[in-house]
Design a protein around this motif. Structure first.
Motif, PDB file in Angstrom:
ATOM      1  N   SER A 154       0.642  10.286 -15.372  1.00 17.49           N
ATOM      2  CA  SER A 154       0.110  10.042 -16.719  1.00 17.49           C
ATOM      3  C   SER A 154      -0.192   8.568 -16.956  1.00 17.49           C
ATOM      4  O   SER A 154      -0.785   8.196 -17.958  1.00 17.49           O
ATOM      5  CB  SER A 154       1.109  10.523 -17.776  1.00 17.49           C
ATOM      6  OG  SER A 154       2.323   9.797 -17.677  1.00 17.49           O
ATOM      7  N   LYS A 155       0.228   7.713 -16.019  1.00 12.72           N
ATOM      8  CA  LYS A 155       0.012   6.270 -16.124  1.00 12.72           C
ATOM      9  C   LYS A 155      -0.648   5.764 -14.850  1.00 12.72           C
ATOM     10  O   LYS A 155      -0.271   6.146 -13.738  1.00 12.72           O
ATOM     11  CB  LYS A 155       1.340   5.534 -16.320  1.00 12.72           C
ATOM     12  CG  LYS A 155       2.112   5.921 -17.581  1.00 12.72           C
ATOM     13  CD  LYS A 155       1.540   5.237 -18.800  1.00 12.72           C
ATOM     14  CE  LYS A 155       2.438   5.507 -20.014  1.00 12.72           C
ATOM     15  NZ  LYS A 155       1.954   4.798 -21.220  1.00 12.72           N
ATOM     16  N   LEU A 156      -1.621   4.855 -15.016  1.00 13.76           N
ATOM     17  CA  LEU A 156      -2.344   4.283 -13.885  1.00 13.76           C
ATOM     18  C   LEU A 156      -2.488   2.775 -14.078  1.00 13.76           C
ATOM     19  O   LEU A 156      -2.341   2.264 -15.192  1.00 13.76           O
ATOM     20  CB  LEU A 156      -3.741   4.907 -13.772  1.00 13.76           C
ATOM     21  CG  LEU A 156      -3.849   6.427 -13.620  1.00 13.76           C
ATOM     22  CD1 LEU A 156      -5.313   6.853 -13.736  1.00 13.76           C
ATOM     23  CD2 LEU A 156      -3.265   6.888 -12.287  1.00 13.76           C
ATOM     24  N   GLY A 157      -2.788   2.078 -12.979  1.00 13.61           N
ATOM     25  CA  GLY A 157      -3.019   0.642 -13.103  1.00 13.61           C
ATOM     26  C   GLY A 157      -3.502   0.009 -11.812  1.00 13.61           C
ATOM     27  O   GLY A 157      -3.267   0.527 -10.724  1.00 13.61           O
ATOM     28  N   THR A 158      -4.175  -1.136 -11.938  1.00 11.04           N
ATOM     29  CA  THR A 158      -4.644  -1.889 -10.765  1.00 11.04           C
ATOM     30  C   THR A 158      -3.618  -2.966 -10.452  1.00 11.04           C
ATOM     31  O   THR A 158      -3.843  -4.141 -10.699  1.00 11.04           O
ATOM     32  CB  THR A 158      -6.022  -2.521 -11.028  1.00 11.04           C
ATOM     33  OG1 THR A 158      -5.966  -3.249 -12.269  1.00 11.04           O
ATOM     34  CG2 THR A 158      -7.112  -1.489 -11.132  1.00 11.04           C
ATOM     35  N   TYR A 159      -2.488  -2.553  -9.891  1.00  8.59           N
ATOM     36  CA  TYR A 159      -1.347  -3.463  -9.806  1.00  8.59           C
ATOM     37  C   TYR A 159      -1.055  -4.011  -8.416  1.00  8.59           C
ATOM     38  O   TYR A 159      -0.131  -4.809  -8.258  1.00  8.59           O
ATOM     39  CB  TYR A 159      -0.089  -2.773 -10.346  1.00  8.59           C
ATOM     40  CG  TYR A 159       0.300  -1.484  -9.651  1.00  8.59           C
ATOM     41  CD1 TYR A 159       1.048  -1.502  -8.479  1.00  8.59           C
ATOM     42  CD2 TYR A 159      -0.079  -0.243 -10.167  1.00  8.59           C
ATOM     43  CE1 TYR A 159       1.405  -0.333  -7.841  1.00  8.59           C
ATOM     44  CE2 TYR A 159       0.270   0.942  -9.537  1.00  8.59           C
ATOM     45  CZ  TYR A 159       1.017   0.888  -8.373  1.00  8.59           C
ATOM     46  OH  TYR A 159       1.371   2.053  -7.737  1.00  8.59           O
ATOM     47  N   VAL A 160      -1.809  -3.625  -7.378  1.00 11.43           N
ATOM     48  CA  VAL A 160      -1.484  -4.153  -6.052  1.00 11.43           C
ATOM     49  C   VAL A 160      -1.709  -5.657  -5.971  1.00 11.43           C
ATOM     50  O   VAL A 160      -1.149  -6.349  -5.111  1.00 11.43           O
ATOM     51  CB  VAL A 160      -2.265  -3.451  -4.912  1.00 11.43           C
ATOM     52  CG1 VAL A 160      -1.956  -1.979  -4.845  1.00 11.43           C
ATOM     53  CG2 VAL A 160      -3.751  -3.719  -4.985  1.00 11.43           C
ATOM     54  N   TRP A 161      -2.551  -6.190  -6.862  1.00 16.80           N
ATOM     55  CA  TRP A 161      -2.805  -7.641  -6.873  1.00 16.80           C
ATOM     56  C   TRP A 161      -3.155  -8.071  -8.293  1.00 16.80           C
ATOM     57  O   TRP A 161      -4.094  -8.822  -8.531  1.00 16.80           O
ATOM     58  CB  TRP A 161      -3.948  -7.983  -5.920  1.00 16.80           C
ATOM     59  CG  TRP A 161      -3.903  -9.391  -5.397  1.00 16.80           C
ATOM     60  CD1 TRP A 161      -4.633 -10.461  -5.848  1.00 16.80           C
ATOM     61  CD2 TRP A 161      -3.109  -9.879  -4.323  1.00 16.80           C
ATOM     62  NE1 TRP A 161      -4.335 -11.574  -5.121  1.00 16.80           N
ATOM     63  CE2 TRP A 161      -3.399 -11.245  -4.163  1.00 16.80           C
ATOM     64  CE3 TRP A 161      -2.170  -9.301  -3.472  1.00 16.80           C
ATOM     65  CZ2 TRP A 161      -2.797 -12.046  -3.187  1.00 16.80           C
ATOM     66  CZ3 TRP A 161      -1.575 -10.081  -2.504  1.00 16.80           C
ATOM     67  CH2 TRP A 161      -1.887 -11.434  -2.367  1.00 16.80           C
ATOM     68  N   GLY A 162      -2.377  -7.579  -9.255  1.00 13.40           N
ATOM     69  CA  GLY A 162      -2.753  -7.812 -10.647  1.00 13.40           C
ATOM     70  C   GLY A 162      -1.703  -8.534 -11.458  1.00 13.40           C
ATOM     71  O   GLY A 162      -1.006  -9.422 -10.980  1.00 13.40           O
ATOM     72  N   ILE A 205       0.828  -1.202   0.000  1.00 12.75           N
ATOM     73  CA  ILE A 205       0.000   0.000   0.000  1.00 12.75           C
ATOM     74  C   ILE A 205       0.867   1.258   0.000  1.00 12.75           C
ATOM     75  O   ILE A 205       0.577   2.235  -0.721  1.00 12.75           O
ATOM     76  CB  ILE A 205      -0.973   0.000   1.196  1.00 12.75           C
ATOM     77  CG1 ILE A 205      -1.993  -1.131   1.044  1.00 12.75           C
ATOM     78  CG2 ILE A 205      -1.696   1.339   1.324  1.00 12.75           C
ATOM     79  CD1 ILE A 205      -2.822  -1.397   2.286  1.00 12.75           C
ATOM     80  N   LYS A 206       1.931   1.241   0.772  1.00 15.69           N
ATOM     81  CA  LYS A 206       2.843   2.393   0.810  1.00 15.69           C
ATOM     82  C   LYS A 206       3.447   2.649  -0.566  1.00 15.69           C
ATOM     83  O   LYS A 206       3.534   3.801  -1.020  1.00 15.69           O
ATOM     84  CB  LYS A 206       3.947   2.153   1.838  1.00 15.69           C
ATOM     85  CG  LYS A 206       4.881   3.345   2.026  1.00 15.69           C
ATOM     86  CD  LYS A 206       5.903   3.088   3.122  1.00 15.69           C
ATOM     87  CE  LYS A 206       6.832   4.294   3.282  1.00 15.69           C
ATOM     88  NZ  LYS A 206       7.841   4.055   4.365  1.00 15.69           N
ATOM     89  N   LEU A 207       3.859   1.585  -1.254  1.00 13.60           N
ATOM     90  CA  LEU A 207       4.398   1.731  -2.612  1.00 13.60           C
ATOM     91  C   LEU A 207       3.332   2.283  -3.564  1.00 13.60           C
ATOM     92  O   LEU A 207       3.605   3.164  -4.374  1.00 13.60           O
ATOM     93  CB  LEU A 207       4.897   0.379  -3.121  1.00 13.60           C
ATOM     94  CG  LEU A 207       6.222  -0.129  -2.571  1.00 13.60           C
ATOM     95  CD1 LEU A 207       6.443  -1.582  -2.995  1.00 13.60           C
ATOM     96  CD2 LEU A 207       7.382   0.739  -3.048  1.00 13.60           C
ATOM     97  N   ALA A 208       2.109   1.734  -3.464  1.00 12.28           N
ATOM     98  CA  ALA A 208       1.032   2.152  -4.359  1.00 12.28           C
ATOM     99  C   ALA A 208       0.656   3.612  -4.174  1.00 12.28           C
ATOM    100  O   ALA A 208       0.243   4.288  -5.115  1.00 12.28           O
ATOM    101  CB  ALA A 208      -0.195   1.265  -4.143  1.00 12.28           C
ATOM    102  N   LYS A 209       0.814   4.124  -2.946  1.00  8.36           N
ATOM    103  CA  LYS A 209       0.466   5.516  -2.661  1.00  8.36           C
ATOM    104  C   LYS A 209       1.652   6.472  -2.799  1.00  8.36           C
ATOM    105  O   LYS A 209       1.517   7.671  -2.525  1.00  8.36           O
ATOM    106  CB  LYS A 209      -0.102   5.622  -1.240  1.00  8.36           C
ATOM    107  CG  LYS A 209      -1.490   5.020  -1.092  1.00  8.36           C
ATOM    108  CD  LYS A 209      -2.029   5.308   0.306  1.00  8.36           C
ATOM    109  CE  LYS A 209      -3.504   4.960   0.428  1.00  8.36           C
ATOM    110  NZ  LYS A 209      -4.057   5.338   1.736  1.00  8.36           N
ATOM    111  N   SER A 210       2.798   5.947  -3.225  1.00  8.90           N
ATOM    112  CA  SER A 210       4.007   6.778  -3.286  1.00  8.90           C
ATOM    113  C   SER A 210       4.022   7.724  -4.480  1.00  8.90           C
ATOM    114  O   SER A 210       4.885   8.601  -4.576  1.00  8.90           O
ATOM    115  CB  SER A 210       5.255   5.890  -3.324  1.00  8.90           C
ATOM    116  OG  SER A 210       5.288   5.094  -4.494  1.00  8.90           O
ATOM    117  N   ASN A 211       3.083   7.562  -5.399  1.00 10.79           N
ATOM    118  CA  ASN A 211       2.986   8.448  -6.556  1.00 10.79           C
ATOM    119  C   ASN A 211       1.631   9.157  -6.547  1.00 10.79           C
ATOM    120  O   ASN A 211       0.613   8.552  -6.205  1.00 10.79           O
ATOM    121  CB  ASN A 211       3.153   7.647  -7.853  1.00 10.79           C
ATOM    122  CG  ASN A 211       4.529   7.014  -7.962  1.00 10.79           C
ATOM    123  OD1 ASN A 211       5.500   7.644  -8.339  1.00 10.79           O
ATOM    124  ND2 ASN A 211       4.616   5.729  -7.606  1.00 10.79           N
TER     125      ASN A 211
END
Length: 268
Positions: free
Chosen positions: A199-207, A187-193
């Motif tokens: 300009s780029k997004l993704g559902t990557y915490v469990w993807g 979660i900390k990594l996912a919220k670091s940006n």
């Protein structure tokens, strides 16, 4: 208690989805079908026939609002919102469970029938930095998976002998690491940006890693799709998303790649 077959499981999950959509609409929350659920909507206008779960994605700001709302509001009496932030889940994403339907699955964490909700997060603009971020997340995800999955279920996976052997070797190490500790790191990594600036997004915490990363324009707007007997929301760029993640998503995969959670469900 009544044991449910796969179609009954699917229909019970649709009922969870309907109540969640109503809750999202009432609270002005954005959501989108995701993963195999999105393929099912496009290719089958409902579930992939062998699928036994529902995946939803939400922009990080809406996702966080959902968790905050869950502190004071219920979707319904039988449904419960679970997350690491709420203290009732060890994963880095949300589950909405039906407390009246017990399950047995290969994950020790899962006790009730559920649908999954994943945050859509920002990534760095630099490609090499994106790869570093995603690699860390995927490694963390692997630790949680090994912690929660029984050895006998690893052996049943449709993977190579080398893959299964490596997992069995690493499992004792993963078993002593707290999934909550690892999820906090994800979660900390996912919220670091900054979600609003990237300009780029993704559902990557469990993807699916880098395949999940798309241009922001794919997420800015929604399309409506049919899923079973309801109309649901998809990201405006859902075709780009499905192509990036799955390739030729309209083609049925070979039988050996038709993955299920192998849920055994009992309704009270």
């Amino acid at each position: 208690m009544k044991q449910l077959n796969i179609r009954e499981i699917q229909l019970e999950e649709v009922e969870i989805l309907k109540k969640f959509i109503k809750f999202a609409y009432e609270n002005n929350l954005k959501y989108y079908l995701s993963g195999g659920t999105m393929i099912g909507a496009v290719r089958h206008q409902g579930f992939i026939p062998w699928d036994d779960d529902i995946d939803i994605a939400m922009p990080r700001p809406d996702y966080d609002r959902l968790i905050n709302l869950a502190k004071t509001k219920k979707i319904s009496e039988e449904l419960e919102i679970k997350s690491l932030e709420l203290g009732n889940l060890a994963y880095p994403f949300v589950k909405i469970i039906n407390k009246n339907i017990d399950i047995v699955s290969k994950s020790a964490e899962d006790k009730n029938l559920w649908i999954d909700i994943f945050p859509i997060d920002a990534v760095p603009s630099d490609y090499e930095e994106q790869k570093k971020l995603i690699k860390k997340v995927m490694n963390y995800k692997g630790i949680i998976y090994l912690h929660n999955t029984k050895a006998k279920d690893i052996l049943k996976e449709k993977k190579s002998k080398k893959n299964k052997l490596m997992k069995l070797i690493l499992k004792p190490i993963a078993s002593i690491i707290s999934p909550k500790y690892i999820s906090k790191k994800i979660i900390k990594l996912a919220k670091s940006n900054d979600y609003n600036e990237s300009s780029k997004l993704g559902t990557y915490v469990w993807g699916y890693g880098m395949r999940e990363i798309l241009d922001r324009k794919c997420f800015e707007g929604e399309a409506k799709v049919k899923f079973e007997d309801i109309e649901a929301a998809a990201i405006i760029g859902y075709k780009d998303y499905l192509t990036s993640v799955y390739g030729d998503y309209m083609k049925l995969p070979p039988e050996e790649e038709r993955v299920q959670h192998d849920i055994v469900a009992y309704k009270k």
